[in-house]
Design a protein around this motif. Structure first.
Motif, short mmCIF file in Angstrom:
data_model
loop_
_atom_site.label_atom_id
_atom_site.label_comp_id
_atom_site.label_asym_id
_atom_site.label_seq_id
_atom_site.Cartn_x
_atom_site.Cartn_y
_atom_site.Cartn_z
N ALA A 27 0.83 -1.21 0.00
CA ALA A 27 0.00 0.00 0.00
C ALA A 27 0.86 1.26 0.00
CB ALA A 27 -0.93 -0.01 1.21
N ALA A 31 1.24 4.17 -3.16
CA ALA A 31 0.91 5.58 -2.96
C ALA A 31 2.12 6.50 -3.13
CB ALA A 31 0.31 5.78 -1.57
N THR A 32 3.33 5.95 -3.11
CA THR A 32 4.54 6.78 -3.14
C THR A 32 4.64 7.71 -4.36
OG1 THR A 32 5.79 5.22 -1.78
CG2 THR A 32 7.06 6.70 -3.16
N ASP A 34 2.42 9.44 -5.64
CA ASP A 34 1.52 10.58 -5.45
C ASP A 34 1.72 11.30 -4.13
OD1 ASP A 34 0.10 10.12 -7.91
OD2 ASP A 34 -0.84 8.41 -6.92
N GLN A 40 2.95 10.30 4.18
CA GLN A 40 1.94 9.24 4.28
C GLN A 40 1.83 8.73 5.72
OE1 GLN A 40 1.77 5.88 1.51
NE2 GLN A 40 3.29 6.93 0.27
N THR A 215 -5.27 10.59 -6.54
CA THR A 215 -5.79 9.49 -7.36
C THR A 215 -6.58 8.51 -6.50
OG1 THR A 215 -3.81 8.15 -7.00
CG2 THR A 215 -3.77 9.69 -8.86
N THR A 217 -6.01 5.42 -6.31
CA THR A 217 -5.01 4.55 -5.69
C THR A 217 -4.49 5.16 -4.40
OG1 THR A 217 -4.32 3.63 -7.82
CG2 THR A 217 -2.77 3.44 -5.99
N LEU A 218 -4.20 6.47 -4.42
CA LEU A 218 -3.71 7.15 -3.22
C LEU A 218 -4.76 7.11 -2.12
CD1 LEU A 218 -1.70 8.93 -1.68
CD2 LEU A 218 -2.72 10.91 -2.82
N SER A 221 -5.11 3.61 -0.71
CA SER A 221 -3.94 3.26 0.09
C SER A 221 -4.01 3.92 1.46
CB SER A 221 -2.66 3.69 -0.63
OG SER A 221 -1.53 3.50 0.21
N LEU A 222 -4.30 5.22 1.50
CA LEU A 222 -4.39 5.92 2.78
C LEU A 222 -5.53 5.37 3.64
CD1 LEU A 222 -3.76 9.63 1.69
CD2 LEU A 222 -2.19 8.12 2.92
#
Length: 300
Positions: A27, A31-32, A34, A40, A215, A217-218, A221-222
């Protein structure tokens, strides 16, 4: 109630937690692009503080600070913050598959310290052999990183080892302080609240404040890091620490590297190299040996 062995409920919960923790590195990696890794981590702690506080208030948990838990709670929070600063930063240099294996050297430190402090949690020769096998797998993987010419993988590996030391320190602080009798939610709040402040300061100091496109995905992930990992899984882990032997839990948690490697291969297309396969095998056998119950002597 304190148990001497892991019952089916505890074993099933540990398998679930190991799967969640194995996915954590994936995860972060996803996210890295973005968002900067340390940022994070700070956002994860900030978001999880609110969730855990609301849950603790809902359950009527005593969150007063004058019960002897403040000092160890602050220490646990600083260790927790340091662990995740290194963990997130390390993934800029090493893969999720490698990183999760190095992170799980922490159980060696926990087992050695607990056996030294609590003779009642002694380990049999077979359990030591299991830990030794898992350690051999980790060392084989580290050797592969060192042999890569002009590579930076070893930097991330060393950061992950540092995170492992700090993680072990957090576990031992909880085990041997007033936090051992505190509610898991309160213990977790200390760590999340302190780390939210520390990690935010670290992100600012290092200039780790980059945010790109927001995004799906971000956001996913968060959400996973805040709700599933930081809020739910850690509360369950601290409950387990209070009720089951730390040596058994720490040995069983070696399953996480296996889950992490598989997640890295499936979701990030990371290579499944022979040293990684060897490390996974040794870690798996080590878990089995370290958690075997002693044979029951035949009656005369």
């Amino acid at each position: 109630m304190t148990h001497t062995h892991l019952d089916p409920r505890a074993a099933a919960l540990m398998v679930l937690l190991c799967t969640i923790w194995g996915l954590q590195q994936v995860a972060i990696k996803l996210a890295t692009p973005d968002m900067a890794p340390v940022l994070q981590s700070a956002i994860r702690s900030i978001g999880a503080v609110g969730l855990v506080w609301l849950w603790a208030r809902h359950r009527g948990i005593d969150l007063r600070l004058n019960d002897g838990t403040l000092r160890p709670g602050l220490l646990a929070g600083v260790l927790f913050a340091g662990e995740f600063a290194l963990l997130y930063w390390a993934l800029l240099y090493t893969s999720a598959s490698r990183g999760v294996i190095f992170l799980y050297t922490a159980p060696f430190i926990v087992s050695l310290a607990v056996v030294w402090r609590l003779p009642s949690e002694h380990m049999r020769p077979m359990q030591w052999a299991g830990l030794a096998l898992a350690f051999a797998g980790v060392m084989a993987l580290f050797g592969e990183g060192l042999l890569k010419p002009a590579g930076t993988t070893w930097i991330g590996d060393m950061m992950m080892l540092g995170a492992a030391v700090l993680w072990a320190g957090t576990t031992l602080t909880i085990k041997f302080s007033r936090l051992a009798s505190a509610a898991p939610e309160k213990t977790l709040l200390y760590q999340l609240a302190v780390s939210a402040v520390v990690l935010s300061a670290v992100a600012l100091a290092l200039g780790e404040t980059r945010v790109g496109a927001i995004t799906p995905t971000l956001l996913a992930s968060l959400g996973f890091q805040i709700v599933v990992v930081a809020a739910l899984s850690y509360a369950a882990w601290f409950w387990l620490i209070r009720h089951y032997p730390a040596t058994r839990l720490s040995a069983f948690s070696f399953l996480t590297p296996v889950m992490g490697v598989l997640a890295g291969v499936v979701f990030l297309d990371e290579p499944l190299t022979p040293p990684i396969l060897v490390a996974m095998t040794l870690v798996g056998v080590g878990i089995w040996l370290a958690n075997r119950r002693p044979p029951i002597a035949a009656s005369r």
